[in-house]
Write an enzyme that holds these catalytic residues in place. Structure first.
Site, PDB file in Angstrom:
ATOM      1  CG  HIS A 257     -32.474 -10.823 -30.274  1.00 43.59           C
ATOM      2  ND1 HIS A 257     -32.709  -9.664 -29.043  1.00 43.59           N
ATOM      3  CD2 HIS A 257     -31.788 -11.479 -29.717  1.00 43.59           C
ATOM      4  CE1 HIS A 257     -32.162 -10.090 -28.348  1.00 43.59           C
ATOM      5  NE2 HIS A 257     -31.543 -11.391 -28.314  1.00 43.59           N
ATOM      6  CD  GLU A 258     -30.807 -14.942 -31.420  1.00 47.77           C
ATOM      7  OE1 GLU A 258     -29.793 -14.847 -31.264  1.00 47.77           O
ATOM      8  OE2 GLU A 258     -31.796 -14.843 -30.392  1.00 47.77           O
ATOM      9  CG  HIS A 261     -26.685 -12.150 -29.982  1.00 46.33           C
ATOM     10  ND1 HIS A 261     -25.955 -11.588 -28.817  1.00 46.33           N
ATOM     11  CD2 HIS A 261     -27.743 -12.413 -29.638  1.00 46.33           C
ATOM     12  CE1 HIS A 261     -26.846 -11.763 -27.910  1.00 46.33           C
ATOM     13  NE2 HIS A 261     -28.095 -12.040 -28.316  1.00 46.33           N
ATOM     14  CD  GLU A 287     -29.534  -9.983 -25.161  1.00 44.58           C
ATOM     15  OE1 GLU A 287     -30.588  -9.769 -25.338  1.00 44.58           O
ATOM     16  OE2 GLU A 287     -28.959 -10.895 -25.470  1.00 44.58           O
TER      17      GLU A 287
END
Length: 492
Positions: A257-258, A261, A287
């Site tokens: 997920h990170e 980003h 996001e």
């Protein structure tokens, strides 16, 4: 030098200082000594004072008035748009208020962590009351008589409104609830993860996964934090994750997920480095990258089959009986309290709860003293069971402690955007699953880099998605994807 050149040189220094302030925040969340918190609050306030002064510097108005707008390229015009936007907002907020917010939110982070560890909302209540009061004051300054919540939301998703978000949620909620109830009530339930997974091995696997998804560790690093996050832009983009030896997916998917980003920030056109458009277009678009990396790619059947083999090799035993069962395990719907650990179906229901509560807080319709009870009542109504402790309820997220009111709905916007992008990706890359089954995510991440990431904030949020997909933004691709995926897993 032209007026435009002088303005951009000034702006470059402003952006560089903002990056330094961001690095102070990263340090505070990862390695800063606990006793340094009071001094760090003053340091953050001092940086905000400097940044605020630069954003309202009268020379900006002189430079803007001297620039011949007819000669601007689309990129230069976008730079001017963002400079004007930042200046307009900064002029409305008194510097003393801006510094007070920076000081209060910096100091609040450790107080929130302590209260969370002790499950004691009452201990944190006075701190949050101060932050809500300051943000209401800021919202009033920004709103010019308009909606206070919309003024804060605009910081994270330019052009969006609370009513837009409400309309989106009204369209999503019935189908999400129906799908959740059908899955949880199905006779076929996926296997639960089995075994114990040492933290050190989890971190090594996470580093491998980060590289597989395109994260450049020569311009980044992976650390551990209570709440995973990504920080920085351009040549220095850092991420954090967390480990739980009974739940390796917490670390694995927090990392992926990170990385979504981080790759967005790393892949912005280098010509935009340290300029107003040298970052993500909005938090919703940001996001979309983290969510599509984590879910549509990382939790796909194809990638899960590859990950199953890697975990068996790394840890010495399999987390499920076979690769097919493992696909269900990594996508399992379960009752739970924590938004960041929630499955794709229930995740947006967690966001809806937060959106409604923070909107009422900013409007003055809900007092902080009543927030914990309001949270618990709403959670029971939405999920059908009671919150057992504050760390599983009102204290689980750091966002309100650091003043991020208006931020939560961008998580759901990101899911909607990711649904649109995934539909476009599948159309353009018909053999995507064959690549993912080999652990090769570059086929997808290259598409996202070219369609979304390299443009930074050149385009408005909706325009980014529409240019990438050729279609207007809609909740339908996300909902159809969820119904198909979880319908298969739960045989409903």
């Amino acid at each position: 030098m032209t007026a435009f050149d002088e303005l951009m040189g000034f702006q470059r220094d402003t952006q560089a200082l903002a990056e330094i302030a961001g690095r102070l925040g990263w340090d505070q969340e990862t390695v800063m000594p606990e006793g340094a918190a009071p001094q760090r609050a003053e340091e953050m306030a001092a940086m905000e004072n400097i940044l605020h002064a630069r954003r309202i510097d009268p020379r900006i108005a002189d430079w803007l008035s001297a620039i011949d707008k007819s000669d601007l390229s689309p990129v230069d015009a976008a730079q001017i748009r963002e400079i004007k936007r930042a200046r307009s907002r900064a002029l409305k907020v008194p510097v003393d208020l801006s510094m007070a917010i920076a000081r209060a939110t910096s100091a609040a982070q450790r107080k929130w962590a302590d209260a969370r560890a002790k499950d004691d909302f009452k201990a944190f209540q006075p701190v949050l009351e101060e932050i809500v009061s300051l943000r209401r004051e800021e919202a009033a300054a920004l709103a010019d008589g308009g909606d206070l919540y919309d003024a804060l939301l605009d910081d994270y998703e330019p052009g969006a409104s609370g009513q837009d978000i409400q309309t989106m949620f009204d369209a999503m909620r019935p189908r999400l609830v129906k799908l959740r109830d059908a899955a949880l009530g199905s006779d076929h339930q996926p296997e639960k993860v089995i075994g114990t997974y040492p933290a050190g091995k989890q971190m090594k696997l996470s580093a491998k996964l980060a590289r597989s998804f395109g994260y450049d560790l020569t311009h980044g690093r992976i650390d551990k934090a209570v709440h995973p996050f990504s920080s920085g832009s351009g040549l220095d983009v850092r991420i954090t994750t967390r480990t739980n030896e009974a739940d390796p997916f917490n670390c694995i998917y927090s990392t992926i997920h990170e990385v979504g980003h981080a790759c967005y920030e790393q892949n912005v056109d280098r010509a935009f480095l340290l300029t107003p458009i040298g970052c993500g277009a909005s938090m919703g678009v940001h996001e979309s990258q983290s969510r599509i990396y984590e879910n549509q790619l990382g939790r796909s059947r194809a990638f899960a089959s590859w990950l199953f083999d890697r975990m068996e090799h790394r840890f010495g035993y399999a987390p499920a009986s076979n690769a097919d069962a493992f696909f269900g395990t990594v996508n399992q719907l379960e009752k739970g309290y924590i938004r960041t650990e929630s499955d794709e179906v229930q995740y947006n229901l967690h966001v809806m709860l937060r959106f409604d509560l923070e909107r009422r807080l900013i409007a003055g319709q809900l007092d902080v003293a009543d927030l914990e009870e309001a949270w618990n009542t709403r959670f029971a109504a939405d999920f059908g069971y009671e919150v057992d402790k504050a760390s599983n309820g009102v204290l689980q997220d750091v966002h309100w402690a650091v003043g991020l009111f208006g931020y939560f709905p961008t998580y759901s916007l990101g899911n909607v955007y990711a649904g649109c992008l995934h539909e476009g990706l599948r159309k353009d890359c018909p053999d995507l699953d064959a690549q993912l089954a080999q652990g090769k995510a570059s086929y997808a991440t290259d598409w996202l880099r070219d369609k979304v990431q390299k443009h930074g904030a050149l385009y408005a949020p909706n325009e980014v998605i529409e240019r990438a997909t050729g279609k207007p933004v809609s909740v339908e691709p996300l909902l159809s994807y969820l119904e198909a995926k979880f319908g298969e897993i739960y045989r409903i």
